[in-house]
Enzyme design. Structure first.
Site, PDB file in Angstrom:
ATOM      1  N   HIS A  55     -20.982 116.700-120.891  1.00 16.16           N
ATOM      2  CA  HIS A  55     -20.002 116.877-121.547  1.00 16.16           C
ATOM      3  C   HIS A  55     -20.146 117.403-122.941  1.00 16.16           C
ATOM      4  O   HIS A  55     -21.373 117.498-123.621  1.00 16.16           O
ATOM      5  CB  HIS A  55     -19.405 115.504-121.876  1.00 16.16           C
ATOM      6  CG  HIS A  55     -18.228 115.374-122.308  1.00 16.16           C
ATOM      7  ND1 HIS A  55     -17.853 115.570-123.721  1.00 16.16           N
ATOM      8  CD2 HIS A  55     -16.876 115.038-122.217  1.00 16.16           C
ATOM      9  CE1 HIS A  55     -16.379 115.496-124.233  1.00 16.16           C
ATOM     10  NE2 HIS A  55     -15.690 115.370-123.027  1.00 16.16           N
ATOM     11  N   GLU A  81     -13.497 122.190-118.931  1.00 16.26           N
ATOM     12  CA  GLU A  81     -12.963 121.506-120.360  1.00 16.26           C
ATOM     13  C   GLU A  81     -13.149 122.513-121.461  1.00 16.26           C
ATOM     14  O   GLU A  81     -14.210 122.331-122.014  1.00 16.26           O
ATOM     15  CB  GLU A  81     -13.426 120.051-120.558  1.00 16.26           C
ATOM     16  CG  GLU A  81     -12.972 119.027-119.617  1.00 16.26           C
ATOM     17  CD  GLU A  81     -13.664 117.718-120.458  1.00 16.26           C
ATOM     18  OE1 GLU A  81     -12.646 116.821-120.542  1.00 16.26           O
ATOM     19  OE2 GLU A  81     -14.885 117.422-120.448  1.00 16.26           O
TER      20      GLU A  81
END
Length: 259
Positions: free
Chosen positions: A102, A174
């Protein structure tokens, strides 16, 4: 590359927002929502959540048979790594997916491509599915963003997953600049970026599922059409009623594709 959607994947990470008690209460509310959704029951909509480590065993029990993910994993299989959690132990308690790479892990904890690749390798080695987070740090043009996505996926998977191996991998696209923003990235930008990246990646990783994250919420799935296979949702679904709304949206889209 256009696809005909027959299946939607929805996921979320609770990060470190909830207490233990709130996590379990949320999981019970979500379990009831999933049980009442026909598109979830017939397998057309899949949902997973990544709670904090202490909540994993209870979340696995509460949400069964729906998959539960861990938010991170050790890059090593075993050894003297104080504070780390191994892929083997996660698999042992019933975790089926692991979030890796992430933007916050890359930025705050300085995770490198080599560490992310090692984590993907141990997760795949335990038969679990990596949820590999990728994305460009700054807004630019879709072609450049797609290059970043492909390079990050290759860096993470090429050693552990030989080309054309049909193992399931979830890639959560993302854009770093859209995470936590008031609005998601423009739909046209995501569609073009994902279209370019998907066509290149599916040639190498035929089991790949591509999600969009980055302030995804109501209407995002509809706006993106068939550019992605689902959404990696953020704080919007801290209210379980909002998750129910996205499941309804996914169900309606699937009905449109099949009628």
């Amino acid at each position: 590359m256009s696809t005909v959607r027959s299946h939607v994947v929805l996921g979320t990470s609770l990060k470190m927002y909830f207490s233990h008690a709130r996590t379990l209460a949320w999981a019970k509310d979500v379990a009831a929502i999933l049980a009442a959704a026909p598109a979830v029951a017939d397998g057309r909509v899949e949902f997973f959540v990544a709670p904090s480590f202490p909540a994993l065993p209870e979340a696995v029990r509460i949400l069964a048979p729906h998959p539960v993910a861990a938010q991170d994993v050790a890059a090593a299989e075993t050894g003297a790594f104080t504070g780390e959690v191994s892929a083997g132990e996660l698999a042992e308690i019933g975790v089926r997916l692991v979030e890796i790479g992430h933007a916050e892990r890359r930025r705050l904890f300085r995770e490198t491509d080599a560490e992310i690749a090692a984590k993907c390798a141990v997760v795949l080695g335990q038969g679990m599915t990596p949820v590999l987070c990728v994305g460009e740090p700054e807004a630019g043009d879709p072609s450049t963003a797609a290059d970043v996505v492909v390079d990050q996926v290759d860096a993470a998977l090429s050693a552990a997953l030989p080309a054309t191996t049909p193992r399931r991998v979830i890639v959560a696209y993302e854009p770093h600049w859209a995470i936590g923003a008031a609005e998601p990235a423009p739909a046209a930008y995501v569609q073009e970026t994902c279209g370019i990246a998907r066509e290149r990646l599916l040639q190498r990783y035929p089991g790949l599922t591509l999600l969009y994250g980055g302030s995804a919420g109501p209407g995002t799935l509809t706006a993106l059409g068939d550019a992605v296979d689902g959404l990696f949702l953020g704080r919007f679904v801290h209210d379980p009623r909002n998750l129910a709304a996205v499941i309804d949206e996914a169900s309606a889209l699937l009905d449109c594709f099949t009628h």
